[in-house]
Design a protein around this motif. Structure first.
Motif, mmCIF file in Angstrom:
data_model
loop_
_atom_site.group_PDB
_atom_site.id
_atom_site.type_symbol
_atom_site.label_atom_id
_atom_site.label_comp_id
_atom_site.label_asym_id
_atom_site.label_seq_id
_atom_site.Cartn_x
_atom_site.Cartn_y
_atom_site.Cartn_z
ATOM 1 N N ILE A 1 -3.406 -1.040 9.251
ATOM 2 C CA ILE A 1 -2.313 -1.319 7.981
ATOM 3 C C ILE A 1 -0.948 -1.419 8.762
ATOM 4 O O ILE A 1 -0.591 -0.716 9.594
ATOM 5 C CB ILE A 1 -2.091 -0.234 7.111
ATOM 6 C CG1 ILE A 1 -3.509 0.014 6.190
ATOM 7 C CG2 ILE A 1 -1.059 -0.297 6.137
ATOM 8 C CD1 ILE A 1 -3.848 1.214 5.612
ATOM 9 N N LYS B 1 2.017 -2.050 6.539
ATOM 10 C CA LYS B 1 2.935 -1.850 5.217
ATOM 11 C C LYS B 1 2.139 -1.296 4.210
ATOM 12 O O LYS B 1 0.919 -1.445 3.786
ATOM 13 C CB LYS B 1 3.321 -3.316 4.899
ATOM 14 C CG LYS B 1 4.604 -3.252 3.783
ATOM 15 C CD LYS B 1 5.243 -4.434 3.433
ATOM 16 C CE LYS B 1 4.438 -5.349 2.627
ATOM 17 N NZ LYS B 1 5.108 -6.545 2.127
ATOM 18 N N VAL C 1 2.516 -0.397 -0.002
ATOM 19 C CA VAL C 1 3.214 -0.599 -1.222
ATOM 20 C C VAL C 1 2.594 0.165 -2.256
ATOM 21 O O VAL C 1 1.539 0.058 -2.465
ATOM 22 C CB VAL C 1 3.240 -2.449 -1.726
ATOM 23 C CG1 VAL C 1 4.036 -2.254 -3.073
ATOM 24 C CG2 VAL C 1 3.730 -3.183 -0.697
ATOM 25 N N CYS D 1 6.968 1.587 4.068
ATOM 26 C CA CYS D 1 6.399 2.016 2.514
ATOM 27 C C CYS D 1 7.620 1.657 1.552
ATOM 28 O O CYS D 1 8.595 2.081 1.773
ATOM 29 C CB CYS D 1 5.878 3.268 2.615
ATOM 30 S SG CYS D 1 5.359 3.502 0.932
ATOM 31 N N LEU E 1 2.441 -10.062 0.508
ATOM 32 C CA LEU E 1 1.177 -9.206 0.755
ATOM 33 C C LEU E 1 0.220 -9.790 1.565
ATOM 34 O O LEU E 1 0.159 -11.222 1.379
ATOM 35 C CB LEU E 1 0.602 -9.231 -0.727
ATOM 36 C CG LEU E 1 1.309 -8.202 -1.758
ATOM 37 C CD1 LEU E 1 0.811 -8.480 -3.102
ATOM 38 C CD2 LEU E 1 1.458 -6.793 -1.496
ATOM 39 N N ARG F 1 -2.972 -6.679 5.839
ATOM 40 C CA ARG F 1 -2.658 -5.564 6.466
ATOM 41 C C ARG F 1 -1.918 -4.612 5.446
ATOM 42 O O ARG F 1 -1.275 -3.673 5.958
ATOM 43 C CB ARG F 1 -2.236 -6.062 7.786
ATOM 44 C CG ARG F 1 -3.106 -6.643 8.655
ATOM 45 C CD ARG F 1 -2.278 -6.949 9.955
ATOM 46 N NE ARG F 1 -2.021 -5.982 10.789
ATOM 47 C CZ ARG F 1 -1.400 -5.966 11.924
ATOM 48 N NH1 ARG F 1 -1.183 -7.173 12.495
ATOM 49 N NH2 ARG F 1 -1.176 -4.881 12.533
ATOM 50 N N THR F 2 -1.662 -5.030 4.136
ATOM 51 C CA THR F 2 -1.004 -4.351 3.352
ATOM 52 C C THR F 2 -1.741 -3.506 2.515
ATOM 53 O O THR F 2 -2.927 -3.985 2.142
ATOM 54 C CB THR F 2 -0.181 -5.119 2.273
ATOM 55 O OG1 THR F 2 0.606 -6.213 3.076
ATOM 56 C CG2 THR F 2 0.727 -4.225 1.357
ATOM 57 N N SER G 1 -4.777 -7.880 -0.225
ATOM 58 C CA SER G 1 -4.653 -6.728 0.359
ATOM 59 C C SER G 1 -5.781 -5.566 -0.234
ATOM 60 O O SER G 1 -6.361 -5.757 -1.344
ATOM 61 C CB SER G 1 -3.243 -6.211 -0.506
ATOM 62 O OG SER G 1 -2.216 -7.125 0.009
#
Ligand code: M6R
Length: 369
Positions: free
Chosen positions: A49, A51, A53, A79, A94, A97-98, A124
């Motif tokens: 990961i 990022k 959200v 984040c 997105l 890897r988000t 995601s």
């Protein structure tokens, strides 16, 4: 079923120590390691990961704002926390890897559901933090971490919020564990204090009579402002939201650092301003800054209602009303600092003759966009 309480909200406020303890149960082992295997996102995927959200609405959004501070500090993964209703409509960036975290008590909030559907369409993975087994949001997510608050009946969210915070801390600490964190010692001590935090929530509940009395004395006011910094800022927003929902009063939460950029113009004689003071330990710069904010508003006539740690004597000369909370690590402070604000709003609602469990115009779960 109100177990002797006048309102579900009072019962649910009182249930918070248990809700917090139940949400921690079985998730931290004796050696202080987090065991979130139930979440079933494999460690490899978590290491990839880049990022996070967080999407949520209302009170759950405030939990998500606090989670951002914890996640970025302990894991160094960027984040962002966004209102679910805004997220989808601005073409967010997105990819696989988000990690999207959807926080919802009911698991049925349409705005949050639409946000997570959008995230999954973009590839995601979605982790739900939810209080309702088998509800739509966890069913449509890749993984779920349940909060164990038990059923929350009052429209105003209380115990669900505290358990959402616990779940967010667990996720942040777990990510730190899986990916490595440079804050090893701090994390071990936070894990220890988190395991024990239910006692401190209980301690706060036992000292709420002066808060109720203060609330009753403010029943004819039109406005209350709330200030906080760092994790105290979302706590201020949550205090203001509770007051709007329950007391139908004009209430606003501000980041204390923003005061001088505008809101200080609102301060007038005898205006009640609640200030959430960060722990003096660890983040002393922030602490000093908020103490000067308190001085500034008081010099302009505000009636200061200060929420500060036991033993923090620096605030005493500037507090017209002082509400003490137990000392905790800075990031965990919302678990104890929010409780007086819930009690405050509930008591003000009662004093103003409002319906506590079913505020006007509101529904417990908002299943329309
Ligand atoms: O069920 P959810 O957690 O998704 O609900 C989100 C909001 O509608 C909810 O937190 C609302 O803001 C509460 N009434 C606040 O007390």
């Amino acid at each position: 079923e109100k177990a002797g309480y006048d309102y579900f909200m009072l019962k649910e406020i009182a249930e918070q120590p248990k809700a917090v303890a139940d949400t921690l149960l079985g998730r931290i082992d004796a050696s202080g390691r987090l065991t979130l295997d139930e979440v079933r996102i494999d460690a490899h995927a978590l290491r990839e990961i880049d990022k996070i959200v967080i999407v949520a609405c209302g009170t759950a959004f405030h939990a998500g704002m606090i989670a951002k501070y914890a996640i970025e500090h302990w894991t160094r993964i960027p984040c962002e926390t966004e209102l679910a209703s805004e997220f989808r409509y601005r073409d967010p960036i997105l990819d696989p890897r988000t990690l999207v975290v959807a926080i919802s008590q009911s698991g049925e909030t349409m705005d949050t559901l639409m946000a997570l559907r959008h995230a999954r369409e973009q590839g995601s993975k979605v982790l739900a933090i939810c209080n309702t087994n088998g509800s739509t949001i966890p069913r449509e997510s890749d993984a779920v971490l349940y909060t164990h608050a038990g059923p929350e009946v009052a429209v105003a969210s209380t115990k669900a919020f505290l358990t959402q915070l616990v779940a967010c801390y667990l996720v942040a600490l777990y990510l730190g564990q899986v990916r490595g964190t440079k804050w090893g010692d701090e994390v071990s001590s936070v894990v220890r204090e988190l395991s024990d935090i239910a006692k401190q929530v209980d301690q706060v509940l036992e000292t709420m009579e002066p808060v109720r009395e203060l609330a009753r004395s403010l029943k004819d006011k039109n406005t209350v402002l709330f200030l906080g910094r760092h994790v105290g800022y979302p706590v201020a927003l949550e205090g203001a939201l509770k007051l709007k929902e329950l007391a139908y009063m004009h209430a606003e939460g501000f980041a204390a650092g923003e005061l001088k950029h505008g809101p200080i113009a609102l301060v007038e004689d005898d205006l009640p301003v609640v200030v959430v003071v960060p722990s003096p330990r660890g983040r002393s710069v922030l602490h000093d800054k908020i103490v000067s904010n308190i001085q500034e508003i008081r010099a302009r006539g505000a009636r200061t209602i200060v929420i500060a740690e036991e033993g923090d004597e620096t605030v005493v000369p500037y507090a017209d009303h002082l509400i003490r909370i137990p000392a905790t690590p800075t990031l965990l402070q919302p678990l104890v600092a929010t409780v007086p604000l819930q009690v405050f709003a509930c008591e003000l609602a009662t004093a103003r003759g409002n319906e506590v469990d079913q505020p006007r115009n509101l529904a417990k779960s908002v299943t329309v966009e």
